[in-house]
Write a protein that holds these residues in place. Sequence first.
Motif, PDB file in Angstrom:
ATOM      1  N   ASN A   1       0.806  -1.224   0.000  1.00  9.99           N
ATOM      2  CA  ASN A   1       0.000   0.000   0.000  1.00  9.99           C
ATOM      3  C   ASN A   1       0.837   1.271   0.000  1.00  9.99           C
ATOM      4  O   ASN A   1       0.326   2.343  -0.313  1.00  9.99           O
ATOM      5  N   LYS A   2       2.120   1.162   0.291  1.00 11.04           N
ATOM      6  CA  LYS A   2       2.981   2.347   0.248  1.00 11.04           C
ATOM      7  C   LYS A   2       3.098   2.917  -1.164  1.00 11.04           C
ATOM      8  O   LYS A   2       3.378   4.098  -1.331  1.00 11.04           O
ATOM      9  N   ILE A   3       2.882   2.083  -2.181  1.00  6.54           N
ATOM     10  CA  ILE A   3       2.971   2.576  -3.563  1.00  6.54           C
ATOM     11  C   ILE A   3       1.870   3.568  -3.896  1.00  6.54           C
ATOM     12  O   ILE A   3       1.954   4.288  -4.879  1.00  6.54           O
ATOM     13  N   ASN A   4       0.814   3.607  -3.082  1.00  6.83           N
ATOM     14  CA  ASN A   4      -0.327   4.485  -3.347  1.00  6.83           C
ATOM     15  C   ASN A   4      -0.049   5.950  -3.041  1.00  6.83           C
ATOM     16  O   ASN A   4      -0.788   6.823  -3.483  1.00  6.83           O
ATOM     17  N   LYS A   5       0.999   6.223  -2.298  1.00  3.85           N
ATOM     18  CA  LYS A   5       1.301   7.586  -1.855  1.00  3.85           C
ATOM     19  C   LYS A   5       1.445   8.529  -3.053  1.00  3.85           C
ATOM     20  O   LYS A   5       2.148   8.235  -4.020  1.00  3.85           O
ATOM     21  N   ASN A   6       0.733   9.668  -2.983  1.00  8.59           N
ATOM     22  CA  ASN A   6       0.787  10.712  -4.017  1.00  8.59           C
ATOM     23  C   ASN A   6       0.371  10.225  -5.403  1.00  8.59           C
ATOM     24  O   ASN A   6       0.948  10.637  -6.409  1.00  8.59           O
ATOM     25  N   THR A   7      -0.620   9.342  -5.454  1.00 13.84           N
ATOM     26  CA  THR A   7      -1.126   8.827  -6.727  1.00 13.84           C
ATOM     27  C   THR A   7      -2.645   8.955  -6.776  1.00 13.84           C
ATOM     28  O   THR A   7      -3.284   9.302  -5.766  1.00 13.84           O
ATOM     29  N   LEU A   8      -3.217   8.629  -7.907  1.00  9.45           N
ATOM     30  CA  LEU A   8      -4.673   8.570  -8.027  1.00  9.45           C
ATOM     31  C   LEU A   8      -5.242   7.581  -7.021  1.00  9.45           C
ATOM     32  O   LEU A   8      -6.317   7.801  -6.450  1.00  9.45           O
ATOM     33  N   MET A   9      -4.509   6.505  -6.789  1.00  7.92           N
ATOM     34  CA  MET A   9      -4.973   5.493  -5.837  1.00  7.92           C
ATOM     35  C   MET A   9      -5.136   6.094  -4.439  1.00  7.92           C
ATOM     36  O   MET A   9      -6.095   5.781  -3.739  1.00  7.92           O
ATOM     37  N   GLU A  10      -4.228   6.945  -4.032  1.00 10.36           N
ATOM     38  CA  GLU A  10      -4.367   7.610  -2.730  1.00 10.36           C
ATOM     39  C   GLU A  10      -5.571   8.557  -2.755  1.00 10.36           C
ATOM     40  O   GLU A  10      -6.350   8.612  -1.797  1.00 10.36           O
ATOM     41  N   THR A  11      -5.734   9.291  -3.842  1.00 12.08           N
ATOM     42  CA  THR A  11      -6.857  10.218  -3.970  1.00 12.08           C
ATOM     43  C   THR A  11      -8.187   9.486  -3.832  1.00 12.08           C
ATOM     44  O   THR A  11      -9.105   9.962  -3.168  1.00 12.08           O
TER      45      THR A  11
ATOM     46  N   MET B   1     -12.274   0.168  -2.273  1.00  9.60           N
ATOM     47  CA  MET B   1     -12.375   1.615  -2.419  1.00  9.60           C
ATOM     48  C   MET B   1     -13.675   2.066  -1.761  1.00  9.60           C
ATOM     49  O   MET B   1     -14.727   1.464  -1.999  1.00  9.60           O
ATOM     50  N   PRO B   2     -13.627   3.120  -0.934  1.00 10.18           N
ATOM     51  CA  PRO B   2     -14.876   3.609  -0.345  1.00 10.18           C
ATOM     52  C   PRO B   2     -15.752   4.294  -1.392  1.00 10.18           C
ATOM     53  O   PRO B   2     -15.245   4.940  -2.312  1.00 10.18           O
ATOM     54  N   VAL B   3     -17.047   4.108  -1.245  1.00 12.35           N
ATOM     55  CA  VAL B   3     -18.014   4.765  -2.125  1.00 12.35           C
ATOM     56  C   VAL B   3     -18.639   5.899  -1.321  1.00 12.35           C
ATOM     57  O   VAL B   3     -19.326   5.669  -0.330  1.00 12.35           O
ATOM     58  N   ASN B   4     -18.360   7.128  -1.766  1.00 13.13           N
ATOM     59  CA  ASN B   4     -18.869   8.330  -1.115  1.00 13.13           C
ATOM     60  C   ASN B   4     -18.997   9.415  -2.179  1.00 13.13           C
ATOM     61  O   ASN B   4     -18.784   9.146  -3.364  1.00 13.13           O
ATOM     62  N   SER B   5     -19.320  10.610  -1.762  1.00 18.79           N
ATOM     63  CA  SER B   5     -19.569  11.685  -2.732  1.00 18.79           C
ATOM     64  C   SER B   5     -18.361  11.988  -3.615  1.00 18.79           C
ATOM     65  O   SER B   5     -18.518  12.479  -4.730  1.00 18.79           O
TER      66      SER B   5
END
Length: 141
Positions: free
Chosen positions: A13-23, A40-44
């Motif tokens: 999960n460290k690869i997610n830092k500063n990526t679309l995946m983190e967003t 992935m959470p589903v929210n607004s």
Amino acid sequence: MPLSKKDQLVELNKINKNTLMETLKIEFIDFGDDFLVARMPVNSKVHQPDGVLHGGATAALAESVGSYAAQLFSNLDEVFVRGIEITANHLKSVKSGYVYAKGTFLHNGRTTQLIDIRITDDNDNLVSICRLSTISLPKKT
């Protein structure tokens, strides 16, 4: 001593830092010899204007799982992996909770890979079926 599965997921999960995946708050939660799972959470933040999960967010989740699965099962000292094509068939709407993407190989060849990604909701209902084609290209020496 090899890392525990929990510690391996932390590293993954460290690869997610500063990526679309983190967003999008995509998090890898499980893996095995031939699969990878993320949620992935589903929210607004990932909704369409009418309040349901956006298909583009679903595709981003699917591509994240499929692309990283192809990398996990490749020798990255010799090749790099790139996506070629993604398809998504959306079957059910989701308004809240989490969606889960499980990527498994339909084909894991030396050069090309085809990954089946099933997106489900918190109740294990099928939300989308995605397919990702990737290619492994040799690194220049």
